[in-house]
Design a protein around this motif. Sequence first.
Motif, PDB file in Angstrom:
ATOM      1  N   PRO A 244       9.927  -0.715  18.525  1.00 34.46           N
ATOM      2  CA  PRO A 244      11.112  -0.251  17.811  1.00 34.46           C
ATOM      3  C   PRO A 244      12.013  -1.414  17.397  1.00 34.46           C
ATOM      4  CG  PRO A 244      11.407   0.061  20.162  1.00 34.46           C
ATOM      5  CD  PRO A 244      10.026  -0.475  19.987  1.00 34.46           C
ATOM      6  N   ALA A 245      12.883  -1.160  16.440  1.00 32.20           N
ATOM      7  CA  ALA A 245      13.654  -2.242  15.835  1.00 32.20           C
ATOM      8  C   ALA A 245      14.589  -2.941  16.811  1.00 32.20           C
ATOM      9  CB  ALA A 245      14.456  -1.694  14.651  1.00 32.20           C
ATOM     10  N   ASP A 246      15.146  -2.217  17.778  1.00 34.71           N
ATOM     11  CA  ASP A 246      16.106  -2.854  18.690  1.00 34.71           C
ATOM     12  C   ASP A 246      15.413  -3.738  19.724  1.00 34.71           C
ATOM     13  OD1 ASP A 246      14.991  -0.635  19.909  1.00 34.71           O
ATOM     14  OD2 ASP A 246      16.866   0.033  20.862  1.00 34.71           O
ATOM     15  N   LYS A 247      14.199  -3.342  20.142  1.00 34.67           N
ATOM     16  CA  LYS A 247      13.432  -4.155  21.092  1.00 34.67           C
ATOM     17  C   LYS A 247      11.949  -4.063  20.735  1.00 34.67           C
ATOM     18  CE  LYS A 247      16.640  -3.635  25.002  1.00 34.67           C
ATOM     19  NZ  LYS A 247      16.801  -3.146  26.402  1.00 34.67           N
ATOM     20  N   PRO A 248      11.525  -4.751  19.663  1.00 34.21           N
ATOM     21  CA  PRO A 248      10.142  -4.620  19.204  1.00 34.21           C
ATOM     22  C   PRO A 248       9.125  -4.926  20.305  1.00 34.21           C
ATOM     23  CG  PRO A 248      11.465  -5.771  17.577  1.00 34.21           C
ATOM     24  CD  PRO A 248      12.315  -5.655  18.798  1.00 34.21           C
ATOM     25  N   ALA A 249       8.195  -3.992  20.506  1.00 36.19           N
ATOM     26  CA  ALA A 249       7.215  -4.126  21.583  1.00 36.19           C
ATOM     27  C   ALA A 249       5.797  -3.780  21.137  1.00 36.19           C
ATOM     28  CB  ALA A 249       7.611  -3.210  22.753  1.00 36.19           C
ATOM     29  N   LYS A 250       5.642  -3.304  19.875  1.00 39.02           N
ATOM     30  CA  LYS A 250       4.318  -2.914  19.391  1.00 39.02           C
ATOM     31  C   LYS A 250       4.111  -3.427  17.970  1.00 39.02           C
ATOM     32  CE  LYS A 250       4.357   1.610  19.861  1.00 39.02           C
ATOM     33  NZ  LYS A 250       3.819   2.990  19.949  1.00 39.02           N
ATOM     34  N   ARG A 251       2.876  -3.811  17.676  1.00 36.60           N
ATOM     35  CA  ARG A 251       2.524  -4.185  16.304  1.00 36.60           C
ATOM     36  C   ARG A 251       1.749  -3.028  15.702  1.00 36.60           C
ATOM     37  NH1 ARG A 251      -0.754  -7.757  12.809  1.00 36.60           N
ATOM     38  NH2 ARG A 251      -2.483  -7.943  14.289  1.00 36.60           N
ATOM     39  N   ILE A 252       2.416  -2.274  14.821  1.00 36.18           N
ATOM     40  CA  ILE A 252       1.794  -1.106  14.198  1.00 36.18           C
ATOM     41  C   ILE A 252       1.958  -1.089  12.679  1.00 36.18           C
ATOM     42  CG2 ILE A 252       1.989   0.321  16.276  1.00 36.18           C
ATOM     43  CD1 ILE A 252       4.417   1.680  15.048  1.00 36.18           C
ATOM     44  N   ASP A 253       2.708  -2.039  12.137  1.00 37.30           N
ATOM     45  CA  ASP A 253       2.919  -2.140  10.689  1.00 37.30           C
ATOM     46  C   ASP A 253       2.146  -3.357  10.179  1.00 37.30           C
ATOM     47  OD1 ASP A 253       5.294  -0.097  10.099  1.00 37.30           O
ATOM     48  OD2 ASP A 253       5.735  -1.123  11.993  1.00 37.30           O
ATOM     49  N   TYR A 254       1.332  -3.138   9.124  1.00 36.85           N
ATOM     50  CA  TYR A 254       0.381  -4.177   8.729  1.00 36.85           C
ATOM     51  C   TYR A 254       0.380  -4.450   7.230  1.00 36.85           C
ATOM     52  CZ  TYR A 254      -1.479  -3.109  13.371  1.00 36.85           C
ATOM     53  OH  TYR A 254      -1.610  -2.901  14.725  1.00 36.85           O
ATOM     54  N   ILE A 255      -0.026  -5.685   6.908  1.00 40.12           N
ATOM     55  CA  ILE A 255      -0.337  -6.074   5.543  1.00 40.12           C
ATOM     56  C   ILE A 255      -1.800  -6.510   5.547  1.00 40.12           C
ATOM     57  CG2 ILE A 255       0.107  -7.731   3.685  1.00 40.12           C
ATOM     58  CD1 ILE A 255       3.028  -7.861   4.709  1.00 40.12           C
ATOM     59  N   PHE A 256      -2.642  -5.717   4.884  1.00 40.92           N
ATOM     60  CA  PHE A 256      -4.070  -6.006   4.791  1.00 40.92           C
ATOM     61  C   PHE A 256      -4.419  -6.431   3.369  1.00 40.92           C
ATOM     62  CE2 PHE A 256      -4.181  -2.618   8.169  1.00 40.92           C
ATOM     63  CZ  PHE A 256      -4.711  -3.397   9.194  1.00 40.92           C
ATOM     64  N   PHE A 257      -5.444  -7.258   3.231  1.00 44.47           N
ATOM     65  CA  PHE A 257      -5.975  -7.598   1.914  1.00 44.47           C
ATOM     66  C   PHE A 257      -7.485  -7.589   1.992  1.00 44.47           C
ATOM     67  CE2 PHE A 257      -4.859 -11.471   4.206  1.00 44.47           C
ATOM     68  CZ  PHE A 257      -6.064 -12.155   4.230  1.00 44.47           C
TER      69      PHE A 257
ATOM     70  N   VAL B 238     -12.369   0.582  -6.198  1.00 41.00           N
ATOM     71  CA  VAL B 238     -11.235  -0.045  -6.890  1.00 41.00           C
ATOM     72  C   VAL B 238     -11.601  -1.470  -7.281  1.00 41.00           C
ATOM     73  CG1 VAL B 238      -8.873  -0.896  -6.602  1.00 41.00           C
ATOM     74  CG2 VAL B 238      -9.482   1.394  -5.803  1.00 41.00           C
ATOM     75  N   LYS B 239     -11.372  -1.807  -8.546  1.00 40.65           N
ATOM     76  CA  LYS B 239     -11.679  -3.143  -9.054  1.00 40.65           C
ATOM     77  C   LYS B 239     -10.436  -4.019  -9.016  1.00 40.65           C
ATOM     78  CE  LYS B 239     -15.726  -1.519 -10.156  1.00 40.65           C
ATOM     79  NZ  LYS B 239     -16.909  -1.810  -9.310  1.00 40.65           N
ATOM     80  N   GLY B 240     -10.643  -5.299  -8.804  1.00 41.39           N
ATOM     81  CA  GLY B 240      -9.533  -6.244  -8.794  1.00 41.39           C
ATOM     82  C   GLY B 240      -8.932  -6.391  -7.417  1.00 41.39           C
ATOM     83  N   PRO B 241      -8.030  -7.362  -7.245  1.00 35.08           N
ATOM     84  CA  PRO B 241      -7.410  -7.607  -5.936  1.00 35.08           C
ATOM     85  C   PRO B 241      -6.794  -6.340  -5.366  1.00 35.08           C
ATOM     86  CG  PRO B 241      -6.849  -9.351  -7.484  1.00 35.08           C
ATOM     87  CD  PRO B 241      -7.546  -8.301  -8.282  1.00 35.08           C
ATOM     88  N   LEU B 242      -6.982  -6.144  -4.052  1.00 39.87           N
ATOM     89  CA  LEU B 242      -6.516  -4.926  -3.388  1.00 39.87           C
ATOM     90  C   LEU B 242      -5.760  -5.293  -2.113  1.00 39.87           C
ATOM     91  CD1 LEU B 242      -6.477  -1.837  -2.938  1.00 39.87           C
ATOM     92  CD2 LEU B 242      -8.781  -2.037  -1.955  1.00 39.87           C
ATOM     93  N   ILE B 243      -4.511  -4.847  -2.047  1.00 38.28           N
ATOM     94  CA  ILE B 243      -3.650  -5.075  -0.886  1.00 38.28           C
ATOM     95  C   ILE B 243      -3.245  -3.705  -0.342  1.00 38.28           C
ATOM     96  CG2 ILE B 243      -1.463  -6.066  -0.077  1.00 38.28           C
ATOM     97  CD1 ILE B 243      -1.635  -7.943  -2.567  1.00 38.28           C
ATOM     98  N   VAL B 244      -3.377  -3.517   0.953  1.00 39.28           N
ATOM     99  CA  VAL B 244      -3.031  -2.245   1.598  1.00 39.28           C
ATOM    100  C   VAL B 244      -2.021  -2.522   2.707  1.00 39.28           C
ATOM    101  CG1 VAL B 244      -3.880  -0.256   2.892  1.00 39.28           C
ATOM    102  CG2 VAL B 244      -5.320  -1.294   1.112  1.00 39.28           C
TER     103      VAL B 244
END
Length: 302
Positions: free
Chosen positions: A256-269, A213-219
């Motif tokens: 989980p949303a009521d008592k967040p205890a894990k980091r599993i959602d990410y923004i990568f570049f 993939v060419k150009g800036p890439l965000i996943v």
Amino acid sequence: MLASCCTHALSLTLSQREREQIVSLKQLKLPNALLILGLLLSLPVVGVHPHPAARISAAPPAVSDTLRVMTYNIHVGIGMDKKLDLPRVAGVINAQHPDLVGLQEVDRGVTRTQGIDEITELAKLTRMDYAFAFNLRYQGGQYGVAILSRFPIRATDHRLYQNLRQAERRVFIRAAVSVHGRLVNFVTTHLDYQYDDGRLFEAKQLLSALKDVKGPLIVVGDFNDIPAGHAYQLMRYQFGDAWIESRSTEEGFSYPADKPAKRIDYIFFRSIDRVRTKRAWIVSTQASDHVPVVADLEIGKR
């Protein structure tokens, strides 16, 4: 002879006084005439460029783009209170004013969510462009991942991953988005929630599919993997993690949303794309079983 020809050509553009000066060159010997002619031509000449706009202007300064990016597993619009409420989800998104949103667990025409085309409805409520890719046919409809974009989506592609053992196949979708005349590639995905080796297998397929993939890439996405996991570690070989790069003092827990205890959602570049994280944050809400992760990314100069 040469001095005479040069004098005639210049007389078409120079003033009367300048012509008289050059005509006098005819009285000189050829080497001296050429020397003086060169000196005259090196001086500023008034009136040669009657239109200032015709002059060569300096190139415009290089600019960068700052994009606000969000990843959000919306749990098909059902919150921690077990209520389906898409306007509530849209309100969470709108409050952050994102430019690009990666959504996971999105229904289209599924019985459990009243047959609503959720991505079309969210696009309407947020006034954003959208793209969708399903990984599962379910209860008369489709279930998958989606993208919302403040900018026009010019092209999309998607791929179902092969899997090792889980019956449900996972998917990613990529959108080529036109940001102020430049194409930015934005990808969202949702990996296996059960097995570490399954997530790793899917992450390898994701990277292989995106390698050209060419150009800036965000996943972005729900990787179902903590930072110590193999899928996360594989991504980090080629991609920066917006949360880490932001130097936030918070932990970035998203589930989980009521008592967040894990980091599993990410923004990568992608590391080679000259992307800088200006800041990153978590949005406190119980509109889903995950909370959104948001980051302001500065895309390198062009």
